[in-house]
Scaffold this motif. Structure first.
Motif, short mmCIF file in Angstrom:
data_model
loop_
_atom_site.label_atom_id
_atom_site.label_comp_id
_atom_site.label_asym_id
_atom_site.label_seq_id
_atom_site.Cartn_x
_atom_site.Cartn_y
_atom_site.Cartn_z
N CYS A 210 0.85 -1.20 0.00
CA CYS A 210 0.00 0.00 0.00
C CYS A 210 0.88 1.24 0.00
CB CYS A 210 -0.92 0.01 1.22
SG CYS A 210 -2.05 1.42 1.22
N VAL B 68 -0.22 4.31 0.89
CA VAL B 68 -0.69 5.39 1.78
C VAL B 68 0.24 5.56 2.99
CG1 VAL B 68 -2.61 6.18 3.22
CG2 VAL B 68 -3.06 5.14 1.00
N GLY B 69 0.74 4.45 3.51
CA GLY B 69 1.76 4.53 4.56
C GLY B 69 1.26 4.99 5.91
N PHE C 220 0.32 3.26 11.72
CA PHE C 220 -0.04 2.14 12.60
C PHE C 220 -0.27 0.84 11.83
CE2 PHE C 220 -3.44 4.98 11.45
CZ PHE C 220 -4.20 4.13 10.66
N CYS C 221 0.09 0.83 10.54
CA CYS C 221 -0.28 -0.30 9.68
C CYS C 221 0.95 -1.02 9.16
CB CYS C 221 -1.13 0.21 8.52
SG CYS C 221 -1.47 -1.05 7.28
N THR D 276 1.09 -3.21 6.76
CA THR D 276 1.10 -3.18 5.28
C THR D 276 1.70 -1.88 4.79
OG1 THR D 276 -0.86 -4.59 5.16
CG2 THR D 276 -0.34 -3.30 3.21
N GLY D 277 1.30 -0.77 5.41
CA GLY D 277 1.82 0.53 5.02
C GLY D 277 3.33 0.61 5.17
N GLY E 299 -8.46 -5.57 3.46
CA GLY E 299 -7.19 -6.26 3.50
C GLY E 299 -6.07 -5.31 3.09
N SER F 147 -9.00 5.19 3.29
CA SER F 147 -8.32 6.16 4.14
C SER F 147 -8.71 7.58 3.76
CB SER F 147 -6.80 5.97 4.03
OG SER F 147 -6.40 6.04 2.67
N MET G 137 -1.30 -4.51 12.32
CA MET G 137 -2.30 -3.66 12.93
C MET G 137 -3.64 -4.37 12.85
SD MET G 137 -3.65 -1.10 10.03
CE MET G 137 -5.10 -0.87 11.00
N LYS H 34 -7.07 -3.70 11.35
CA LYS H 34 -7.61 -2.74 10.40
C LYS H 34 -9.09 -3.02 10.28
CE LYS H 34 -6.84 -1.03 5.84
NZ LYS H 34 -7.51 -1.75 4.79
S1 SF4 Z 1 -4.32 1.29 6.85
FE1 SF4 Z 1 -5.00 0.86 4.74
S2 SF4 Z 1 -4.56 2.74 3.62
FE2 SF4 Z 1 -3.33 2.83 5.51
S3 SF4 Z 1 -1.34 1.92 4.94
FE3 SF4 Z 1 -2.62 0.25 5.77
S4 SF4 Z 1 -3.57 -0.70 3.97
FE4 SF4 Z 1 -2.81 1.34 3.36
#
Ligand code: SF4
Length: 381
Positions: free
Chosen positions: A111, A113-114, A117-118, A120-121, A163, A199, A368, A370
């Protein structure tokens, strides 16, 4: 190269059939075989004309996703890792409850967006998923689960696009996938049982409202722009007032619905009583524009790179009480699938850390929570 038929919504499949010189109604037959019966071979499709069954393999195939691993939690949550090529791995999670089965689907590998708290980001962005890769997660899970659970009827009753990835930054591939989810000849999910989580990509929220107004969840996480920009960098482009105005416009397309605001509770960062009071004031201000909302308060799953901590439960409950005393529907969420690292990005991060350093991170409990992806039960509110 042949076309993967999972890439098409019904309209797209009809155009494909017409391109083969076939009547459009053949698309409906194909669509049912693929999505309702889980067929992968054209020879299974016994009500199709034999000539068409023989013609299709030269121009089409049905290809779902390659499973890397499956993880079964003691609480019934199942998580799959799928290989989408070039070292990219995505996650899909099934969360069973007494009255529903929710599937959490990824929209991107990584992702951009970064959010702080994530997990994946923190892994960075690799690429957008195709429609086939998005709907392929539902296709695979639904037909796997029917066999696994020994059920004939539908197992997945709800889909949440929560996800990996920001779905509205992959709109062109997302939209046909949503249409397949809603189509009565495919999964037949009602609009309210499919949730897109964002987001806050404001222009695409407006597009979604016009094209396919499914349920909307917005990752809010802060009551003011300074704090939200720190947690969700996209806020610098689309600040809170613009975002909430877009939410109000969204509700014009779905007037009896409400917007769900996701709020990840971060110790000492966004969980103080003054933050709750600010949220109440913010929502009151925008309720004049027709915004109706509910809040999900989500416990944070700490991971070292975030530098953040989970709020204590007394803090969360005090926060919830302020919102509820102000008349806001508020739910405190609880984690699911803890024993299989079901939180967003945890297992994919185990396979590849896109910051460039290959390392094993699952043991560090990265990730995180989500939205309702890995949560489901209300606890005491
Ligand atoms: S919370 Fe969603 S939008 Fe933000 S970094 Fe993680 S996957 Fe991307």
């Amino acid at each position: 190269m042949t076309s993967n038929l999972l890439d098409y919504d019904l309209e797209g499949l009809a155009a494909f059939c017409e391109g083969l010189g076939e009547k459009r109604f053949r698309a409906t037959q194909l669509f049912r075989w693929i999505h309702q019966k889980g067929a992968t071979g054209f020879d299974q499709m016994t009500d199709l004309a034999k000539s068409l069954r023989e013609k299709l393999p030269a121009s089409a195939h049905i290809q779902s996703l390659k499973v890397v691993s499956r993880h079964d939690s003691a609480d019934g949550t199942i998580k799959w890792l799928f290989d989408v090529g070039a070292g990219d791995v995505i996650e899909t999670v099934f969360i069973p409850e007494s009255d529903r089965g929710t599937l959490c689907i990824s929209s991107q590998a990584g992702c951009a967006v970064g959010c702080r708290f994530c997990s994946t980001g923190h892994q960075g962005f690799s690429r957008n998923l195709t429609t086939a890769e998005i709907i392929g997660q539902l296709w695979f899970a639904e037909h796997f689960l029917r066999t696994h659970l020994g059920r004939d009827e539908r197992v997945v009753s709800n889909v949440v696009m929560m996800g990996m990835g920001e779905p509205l930054q992959n709109y062109s591939q997302l939209l046909p996938a949503l249409r397949v989810m809603l189509d009565d000849h495919a999964y037949g999910l009602s609009r309210r049982r499919v949730t897109v989580s964002t987001s806050g990509v404001v222009p695409m929220m407006d597009r979604l409202a016009q094209d396919c107004p499914v349920a909307l969840a917005v990752s809010l996480h802060a009551p003011d722009d300074e704090l939200r920009s720190n947690l969700v960098p996209l806020n610098r482009k689309y600040p809170i007032d613009d975002l909430l105005q877009a939410c109000s416009r969204y509700q014009l397309a779905a007037p009896r619905d409400f917007i769900t605001f996701e709020y990840c509770m971060l110790d000492g960062v966004n969980d103080q009583p003054e933050h709750a009071h600010q949220l109440v004031a913010l929502m009151r201000k925008h309720s004049n524009e027709g915004l109706s909302c509910k809040f999900n308060l989500i416990p944070f799953n700490p991971f070292p790179a975030s530098g953040l901590k989970r709020s204590g439960m007394p803090q969360v409950m005090a926060f919830a009480k302020i919102l509820m005393d102000a008349g806001m529907v508020t739910t405190v969420r609880k984690t699911r699938g803890d024993d299989i690292d079901a939180a967003c990005g945890q297992l994919a991060g185990d396979v590849q850390d896109r910051t460039g350093v290959q390392k094993r991170i699952a043991s560090q409990r990265q990730g995180m929570l989500k939205g309702i992806k890995v949560v489901s039960k209300e606890v005491g509110v």
